[in-house]
Design a protein around this motif. Structure first.
Motif, PDB file in Angstrom:
ATOM      1  N   GLN A 237       0.836  -1.311   0.071  1.00 48.24           N
ATOM      2  CA  GLN A 237       0.047  -0.038  -0.082  1.00 48.24           C
ATOM      3  C   GLN A 237       0.997   1.326  -0.204  1.00 48.24           C
ATOM      4  N   MET A 238       2.272   1.125  -0.078  1.00 47.04           N
ATOM      5  CA  MET A 238       3.175   2.309   0.172  1.00 47.04           C
ATOM      6  C   MET A 238       3.064   2.874  -1.272  1.00 47.04           C
ATOM      7  N   THR A 239       3.788   4.049  -1.516  1.00 50.69           N
ATOM      8  CA  THR A 239       4.066   4.641  -2.625  1.00 50.69           C
ATOM      9  C   THR A 239       5.560   3.855  -2.974  1.00 50.69           C
ATOM     10  N   ILE A 240       5.245   3.341  -4.321  1.00 49.04           N
ATOM     11  CA  ILE A 240       6.205   2.471  -4.936  1.00 49.04           C
ATOM     12  C   ILE A 240       6.749   3.264  -5.993  1.00 49.04           C
ATOM     13  N   ARG A 241       8.007   3.381  -5.927  1.00 47.69           N
ATOM     14  CA  ARG A 241       8.638   4.072  -6.826  1.00 47.69           C
ATOM     15  C   ARG A 241       9.680   3.053  -7.928  1.00 47.69           C
ATOM     16  N   PRO A 242      10.093   3.341  -9.067  1.00 46.52           N
ATOM     17  CA  PRO A 242      10.809   2.525  -9.938  1.00 46.52           C
ATOM     18  C   PRO A 242      12.429   2.520  -9.063  1.00 46.52           C
ATOM     19  N   LEU A 243      13.110   1.449  -9.226  1.00 48.84           N
ATOM     20  CA  LEU A 243      14.472   1.359  -8.719  1.00 48.84           C
ATOM     21  C   LEU A 243      15.346   2.383  -9.500  1.00 48.84           C
ATOM     22  N   ASP A 244      16.035   3.260  -8.626  1.00 49.11           N
ATOM     23  CA  ASP A 244      16.671   4.391  -9.292  1.00 49.11           C
ATOM     24  C   ASP A 244      17.750   4.824  -8.464  1.00 49.11           C
ATOM     25  N   LEU A 245      19.001   4.575  -8.665  1.00 49.37           N
ATOM     26  CA  LEU A 245      20.232   4.837  -7.903  1.00 49.37           C
ATOM     27  C   LEU A 245      20.047   6.277  -7.515  1.00 49.37           C
ATOM     28  N   ALA A 246      20.168   7.198  -8.030  1.00 51.98           N
ATOM     29  CA  ALA A 246      20.046   8.583  -7.694  1.00 51.98           C
ATOM     30  C   ALA A 246      18.955   9.017  -6.842  1.00 51.98           C
ATOM     31  N   ASP A 247      17.551   8.448  -6.960  1.00 50.78           N
ATOM     32  CA  ASP A 247      16.592   8.449  -6.072  1.00 50.78           C
ATOM     33  C   ASP A 247      16.970   7.939  -4.868  1.00 50.78           C
ATOM     34  N   MET A 248      17.190   6.708  -4.902  1.00 53.78           N
ATOM     35  CA  MET A 248      17.436   6.070  -3.679  1.00 53.78           C
ATOM     36  C   MET A 248      18.570   6.680  -2.715  1.00 53.78           C
ATOM     37  N   GLY A 249      19.618   7.030  -3.247  1.00 53.44           N
ATOM     38  CA  GLY A 249      20.790   7.517  -2.625  1.00 53.44           C
ATOM     39  C   GLY A 249      20.870   9.016  -1.984  1.00 53.44           C
ATOM     40  N   THR A 250      19.510   9.459  -2.479  1.00 53.54           N
ATOM     41  CA  THR A 250      19.096  10.917  -1.932  1.00 53.54           C
ATOM     42  C   THR A 250      17.822  11.090  -1.219  1.00 53.54           C
ATOM     43  N   THR A 251      17.131   9.924  -1.157  1.00 51.22           N
ATOM     44  CA  THR A 251      15.866  10.080  -0.431  1.00 51.22           C
ATOM     45  C   THR A 251      16.008   9.932   1.164  1.00 51.22           C
ATOM     46  N   ASP A 252      15.450  10.643   1.998  1.00 55.20           N
ATOM     47  CA  ASP A 252      15.376  10.572   3.554  1.00 55.20           C
ATOM     48  C   ASP A 252      14.619   9.561   3.604  1.00 55.20           C
ATOM     49  N   TYR A 253      14.707   8.977   4.921  1.00 51.88           N
ATOM     50  CA  TYR A 253      13.783   8.131   5.477  1.00 51.88           C
ATOM     51  C   TYR A 253      13.815   8.221   7.036  1.00 51.88           C
ATOM     52  N   ASP A 254      12.567   7.820   7.730  1.00 53.06           N
ATOM     53  CA  ASP A 254      12.442   7.755   8.932  1.00 53.06           C
ATOM     54  C   ASP A 254      12.321   6.347   9.552  1.00 53.06           C
ATOM     55  N   ILE A 255      13.279   6.111  10.257  1.00 49.37           N
ATOM     56  CA  ILE A 255      13.395   4.384  10.818  1.00 49.37           C
ATOM     57  C   ILE A 255      12.415   4.222  11.971  1.00 49.37           C
TER      58      ILE A 255
END
Ligand code: TIH
Ligand code: FE2
Length: 294
Positions: A237-255
Motif C-alpha cells: 500500500q506504500m508509495t512504490i517508485r521504480p528502482l533508481d540509484l540517484a533517487d534512492m541515494g538521496t531520499t531521506d527516511y524515518d526509521i
C-alpha cells in the motif's frame, strides 16, 4: 544494524567493563526492569567480545523464546505470500528453528558452507564504515537481544529476529551475499562521508527495504520488511517508485515508522545488475555525479 531514532538506545560503557543500554522515552521496555537488565547483560557480552572469538552464548529466557515463536509463526505463512523467490530459497537452505532463539555462533557455522558469512555481536550502534566494511570480509554485525514482548509485530530497533530471520535467510544465498559483499567493498572504497551516506541509503532502500515485481505480484526482498509481521502486510500500500540509484541515494527516511516510500525492481536480476553493478564500481566522483542527477 542499529540506527538512530525514536527508540535510539545508546550503549554507555561503565568502568568495570560492563555496559548499560539507555532506553529512551517511549521505549516499550523503559519501565520493565527485567527487560532492562537483559539488554544490559546481552550488550555487555557483545562489548566484551574480541574479533576471532565465536559470538557469545546468550541464555535466552522462556519469555524471549516465546517472542521468537510468536513472530516466526506469524511470518511463516506471510513469507510464502509476500517474500521473493530468492529469499524463500535462502530460507529453505538455512532451515532456521521456529521454536527457539538460535545462537549466532551456530548460525555462523551453518552459513560457512553455504556462503561463508559469519555473525559478529554488536552491543549497539556500529559506525557506518565498520558496519559496511565488515560485509566485505563476509562479517555481519548483529544484535542479540529480543524485541520487547509487548510489541512483537514491529520494532524500530533491529533485534535478533531482524538480524536472523530478516538478514540471516538472505545471508544463506549467494545471490544476496554477492550484493552484501559488493556494498561492503563500496563502503571501503569511497572516501567522503557524503559518498558513504549515499552507499548506505542505497543499501537501506534495497537490502533493508527493497521490493521486487514477480509474476504474481509485488514481493519483498528487504530484511526490514521480512522480519516485521506488521510491516510485511502493509508494504504493497506504500508509495512504490521504480528502482533508481540517484533517487534512492538521496531520499531521506524515518526509521521509526513503516517505510512510506519503497523502490521496486522489475526483477531480482535488475537489483544484481543495477545495484550490484553500482556498488562494484562506484567512486566518490561517480556518486557526486549521481547526486547532481537527482
Ligand atoms: N522494523 C524491523 C522489525 O520490526 O523487524 C526491524 C528493523 C529493520 C530495519 C531497521 S529496524
Ligand atoms: Fe538490517
Amino acid at each position: 544494524m542499529f540506527e538512530e531514532g525514536q527508540y535510539f538506545a545508546p550503549v554507555v560503557k561503565k568502568g568495570d567493563g560492563s555496559v548499560s543500554v539507555e532506553l529512551g522515552e517511549g521505549h516499550p521496555g523503559l519501565d520493565d526492569p527485567v527487560y532492562r537488565e537483559r539488554r544490559d547483560r546481552i550488550a555487555t557480552a557483545a562489548a566484551q567480545w574480541q574479533p576471532g572469538d565465536p559470538a557469545p552464548l546468550i541464555d535466552y529466557t522462556d519469555e524471549e523464546h516465546e517472542v521468537w515463536r510468536v513472530v516466526c509463526a506469524d511470518l511463516h505463512a506471510k513469507h510464502r505470500t509476500y517474500a521473493c523467490r530468492e529469499y524463500l530459497d535462502g530460507k529453505e537452505a538455512f532451515g532456521l528453528p521456529e521454536d527457539h532463539v538460535p545462537q549466532l555462533h551456530e548460525l555462523s557455522e551453518a552459513l560457512a558452507p553455504l556462503t561463508g558469512f559469519a555473525y559478529q555481536p554488536a552491543a549497539g550502534l556500529v559506525p557506518l564504515r565498520d558496519f559496511y566494511g565488515a560485509l566485505a570480509d563476509k562479517r555481519f554485525w548483529a544484535t542479540q537481544y529480543v524485541r520487547h514482548h509487548s510489541v512483537p509485530l514491529y520494532t524500530p530497533e533491529p533485534d535478533v529476529l531482524h538480524e536472523v530471520v530478516g538478514h540471516g535467510n538472505t545471508l544463506a544465498d549467494r545471490r544476496f551475499t554477492d550484493l552484501y559483499e559488493a556494498a561492503g567493498a563500496a563502503a571501503r572504497r569511497v572516501e567522503s562521508d557524503e559518498a558513504l551516506e549515499f552507499v548506505s541509503k542505497v543499501f537501506w532502500f534495497t537490502l533493508e527495504f527493497g521490493v521486487v515485481h514477480e509474476t504474481d505480484g509485488l514481493k519483498a526482498y528487504g530484511a526490514g520488511i521480512l522480519s516485521s509481521p506488521g510491516e510485511i502486510e502493509e508494504f504493497r500500500q506504500m508509495t512504490i517508485r521504480p528502482l533508481d540509484l540517484a533517487d534512492m541515494g538521496t531520499t531521506d527516511y524515518d526509521i521509526t515508522h513503516y517505510q512510506e516510500v519503497l523502490f521496486a525492481a522489475s526483477s531480482f536480476g535488475q537489483v544484481q545488475d543495477v545495484v550490484g553493478g553500482f556498488w562494484d564500481t562506484c567512486t566518490d566522483d561517480s556518486i557526486a555525479a549521481l547526486r547532481l542527477a537527482a
